[in-house]
Design a protein around this motif. Structure first.
Motif, PDB file in Angstrom:
ATOM      1  N   ARG A 165      13.734  30.542  23.904  1.00  0.00           N
ATOM      2  CA  ARG A 165      15.185  31.754  23.100  1.00  0.00           C
ATOM      3  C   ARG A 165      15.636  31.754  24.295  1.00  0.00           C
ATOM      4  O   ARG A 165      17.226  31.554  24.289  1.00  0.00           O
ATOM      5  CB  ARG A 165      14.845  32.703  22.619  1.00  0.00           C
ATOM      6  CG  ARG A 165      15.258  33.455  22.170  1.00  0.00           C
ATOM      7  CD  ARG A 165      14.804  34.602  20.749  1.00  0.00           C
ATOM      8  NE  ARG A 165      14.433  35.838  21.678  1.00  0.00           N
ATOM      9  CZ  ARG A 165      12.998  36.013  22.183  1.00  0.00           C
ATOM     10  NH1 ARG A 165      12.689  35.242  21.184  1.00  0.00           N
ATOM     11  NH2 ARG A 165      12.118  36.611  22.789  1.00  0.00           N
ATOM     12  N   GLU A 166      15.522  32.224  24.939  1.00  0.00           N
ATOM     13  CA  GLU A 166      16.427  32.765  26.512  1.00  0.00           C
ATOM     14  C   GLU A 166      17.315  31.975  27.168  1.00  0.00           C
ATOM     15  O   GLU A 166      18.370  30.926  27.498  1.00  0.00           O
ATOM     16  CB  GLU A 166      16.053  33.182  27.304  1.00  0.00           C
ATOM     17  CG  GLU A 166      15.385  34.564  27.531  1.00  0.00           C
ATOM     18  CD  GLU A 166      14.544  36.063  27.975  1.00  0.00           C
ATOM     19  OE1 GLU A 166      14.652  34.664  29.286  1.00  0.00           O
ATOM     20  OE2 GLU A 166      14.393  36.650  27.886  1.00  0.00           O
ATOM     21  N   MET A 167      16.256  30.326  27.182  1.00  0.00           N
ATOM     22  CA  MET A 167      17.130  28.986  27.524  1.00  0.00           C
ATOM     23  C   MET A 167      18.376  28.618  26.719  1.00  0.00           C
ATOM     24  O   MET A 167      19.119  28.068  26.984  1.00  0.00           O
ATOM     25  CB  MET A 167      15.745  27.871  27.868  1.00  0.00           C
ATOM     26  CG  MET A 167      15.022  28.316  28.872  1.00  0.00           C
ATOM     27  SD  MET A 167      15.580  28.284  30.548  1.00  0.00           S
ATOM     28  CE  MET A 167      16.400  26.641  30.703  1.00  0.00           C
ATOM     29  N   ALA A 168      18.101  28.504  25.315  1.00  0.00           N
ATOM     30  CA  ALA A 168      18.706  28.223  24.750  1.00  0.00           C
ATOM     31  C   ALA A 168      19.980  28.743  24.679  1.00  0.00           C
ATOM     32  O   ALA A 168      21.292  27.761  23.819  1.00  0.00           O
ATOM     33  CB  ALA A 168      18.309  27.978  23.203  1.00  0.00           C
ATOM     34  N   ALA A 169      19.739  29.782  25.388  1.00  0.00           N
ATOM     35  CA  ALA A 169      21.543  30.795  25.291  1.00  0.00           C
ATOM     36  C   ALA A 169      22.090  31.290  26.189  1.00  0.00           C
ATOM     37  O   ALA A 169      22.773  31.496  26.622  1.00  0.00           O
ATOM     38  CB  ALA A 169      21.485  32.685  24.459  1.00  0.00           C
ATOM     39  N   TRP A 170      21.135  30.183  27.354  1.00  0.00           N
ATOM     40  CA  TRP A 170      21.732  29.960  28.672  1.00  0.00           C
ATOM     41  C   TRP A 170      22.534  29.325  29.074  1.00  0.00           C
ATOM     42  O   TRP A 170      22.353  27.975  28.587  1.00  0.00           O
ATOM     43  CB  TRP A 170      21.137  30.614  30.232  1.00  0.00           C
ATOM     44  CG  TRP A 170      20.604  30.330  30.846  1.00  0.00           C
ATOM     45  CD1 TRP A 170      21.265  30.800  31.694  1.00  0.00           C
ATOM     46  CD2 TRP A 170      20.635  29.450  31.685  1.00  0.00           C
ATOM     47  NE1 TRP A 170      21.805  31.172  33.226  1.00  0.00           N
ATOM     48  CE2 TRP A 170      21.409  29.897  33.420  1.00  0.00           C
ATOM     49  CE3 TRP A 170      20.089  27.458  32.069  1.00  0.00           C
ATOM     50  CZ2 TRP A 170      21.214  28.576  34.373  1.00  0.00           C
ATOM     51  CZ3 TRP A 170      20.064  27.216  32.395  1.00  0.00           C
ATOM     52  CH2 TRP A 170      20.526  27.328  34.467  1.00  0.00           C
ATOM     53  N   THR A 171      23.476  29.529  30.159  1.00  0.00           N
ATOM     54  CA  THR A 171      24.941  28.662  29.685  1.00  0.00           C
ATOM     55  C   THR A 171      24.477  27.991  31.478  1.00  0.00           C
ATOM     56  O   THR A 171      24.861  29.556  32.713  1.00  0.00           O
ATOM     57  CB  THR A 171      26.182  29.171  29.258  1.00  0.00           C
ATOM     58  OG1 THR A 171      25.918  28.962  28.686  1.00  0.00           O
ATOM     59  CG2 THR A 171      27.075  27.650  30.433  1.00  0.00           C
ATOM     60  N   PRO A 172      24.535  27.307  32.459  1.00  0.00           N
ATOM     61  CA  PRO A 172      24.439  27.353  33.681  1.00  0.00           C
ATOM     62  C   PRO A 172      25.910  27.648  33.956  1.00  0.00           C
ATOM     63  O   PRO A 172      26.370  27.154  33.514  1.00  0.00           O
ATOM     64  CB  PRO A 172      24.012  26.030  33.819  1.00  0.00           C
ATOM     65  CG  PRO A 172      23.450  25.233  33.063  1.00  0.00           C
ATOM     66  CD  PRO A 172      24.974  25.947  31.655  1.00  0.00           C
ATOM     67  N   GLU A 227      19.238  19.168  28.209  1.00  0.00           N
ATOM     68  CA  GLU A 227      19.339  19.921  29.878  1.00  0.00           C
ATOM     69  C   GLU A 227      17.723  20.677  29.321  1.00  0.00           C
ATOM     70  O   GLU A 227      17.213  20.716  30.315  1.00  0.00           O
ATOM     71  CB  GLU A 227      20.491  19.879  30.124  1.00  0.00           C
ATOM     72  CG  GLU A 227      21.305  18.460  30.218  1.00  0.00           C
ATOM     73  CD  GLU A 227      23.118  19.090  30.431  1.00  0.00           C
ATOM     74  OE1 GLU A 227      22.972  20.197  30.258  1.00  0.00           O
ATOM     75  OE2 GLU A 227      23.932  17.884  30.372  1.00  0.00           O
ATOM     76  N   GLU A 228      18.353  21.750  28.422  1.00  0.00           N
ATOM     77  CA  GLU A 228      17.162  22.805  28.889  1.00  0.00           C
ATOM     78  C   GLU A 228      15.883  22.386  28.333  1.00  0.00           C
ATOM     79  O   GLU A 228      14.861  22.978  29.800  1.00  0.00           O
ATOM     80  CB  GLU A 228      17.518  23.879  27.577  1.00  0.00           C
ATOM     81  CG  GLU A 228      19.291  24.100  27.869  1.00  0.00           C
ATOM     82  CD  GLU A 228      19.383  24.686  25.958  1.00  0.00           C
ATOM     83  OE1 GLU A 228      19.321  24.506  25.720  1.00  0.00           O
ATOM     84  OE2 GLU A 228      20.154  24.926  26.346  1.00  0.00           O
TER      85      GLU A 228
END
Length: 203
Positions: free
Chosen positions: A73-80, A193-194
């Motif tokens: 869930r956090e990776m889906a919402a995270w933007t590099p 990418e995630e």
């Protein structure tokens, strides 16, 4: 080991890691003034874990599954960050290399994303990702998506075997696995990418 990018979600923990964490907390409560001898403590934890049966390990497996959902869930919402994105651009990928296999969560996203966008046309990419993560956490029967992920993994391994066997010069086509119904075209590039990050973190 590369330096972790600021703000990137913490990697998911295994059932055994949760078990060790619990053992450490129990030790601190029983012996608050006593330090932990890492080597001896690790051996004791390992021995205890080997003697435990599935029923005893169940709660740690559940903790791990919950943390996996949190991580996805956090990776889906995270933007590099721009710095992190710049580092990614330096990594050249062979265009002939097979597409990585998607996890159960990303197959779910491919199916549900159009519905979320249609119901919430004003949502940003981040909002859509958060909504998908929230919905995924509420899914009780993930058998369908686990099956899609397993079939996609077989597809990837078969294509990689051909790719490596051919020296990577030309991507040999492999008959698609019928079980994989979620079209890859519906998966955002950010999802792939995630998924790469997920595999890297689990190494």
């Amino acid at each position: 080991m590369g330096k972790k990018e600021a703000g990137k979600p913490r990697g998911r923990m295994s059932a055994y890691a949760f078990f060790v964490q619990t053992c450490r907390e129990e030790h601190k409560k029983k012996h608050p003034s006593e330090g932990v001898q890492f080597a001896e403590f690790s051996k004791k934890c390992s021995d205890r874990w080997k003697l435990m049966g599935p029923p005893e390990k169940k709660r740690f497996d559940q903790m791990s599954e919950k943390d996996k959902s949190r991580y996805e869930r956090e990776m889906a919402a995270w933007t590099p960050t721009e710095e992190g994105a710049g580092k990614r651009k330096k990594q050249k990928k062979d265009p002939n290399a097979p597409k990585r296999a998607l996890s159960a969560f990303f197959h779910y996203c491919a199916e549900e994303r159009p519905k979320v966008r249609e119901a919430n046309p004003s949502y940003s990419v981040g909002d859509v990702a958060k909504e998908l993560g929230a919905r995924w956490a509420k899914v009780t029967d993930k058998t369908k998506y686990d099956a899609l992920a397993a079939a996609d993994k077989q597809r990837y391994e078969a294509e990689m075997a051909n790719y490596r066997g051919g020296g990577g010069a030309k991507k040999q086509k492999v008959s698609p696995v019928k079980a994989v119904k979620a079209p890859v075209a519906e998966v955002d590039e950010s999802d792939e990418e995630e998924d790469d990050d997920e595999e890297e973190d689990s190494d």
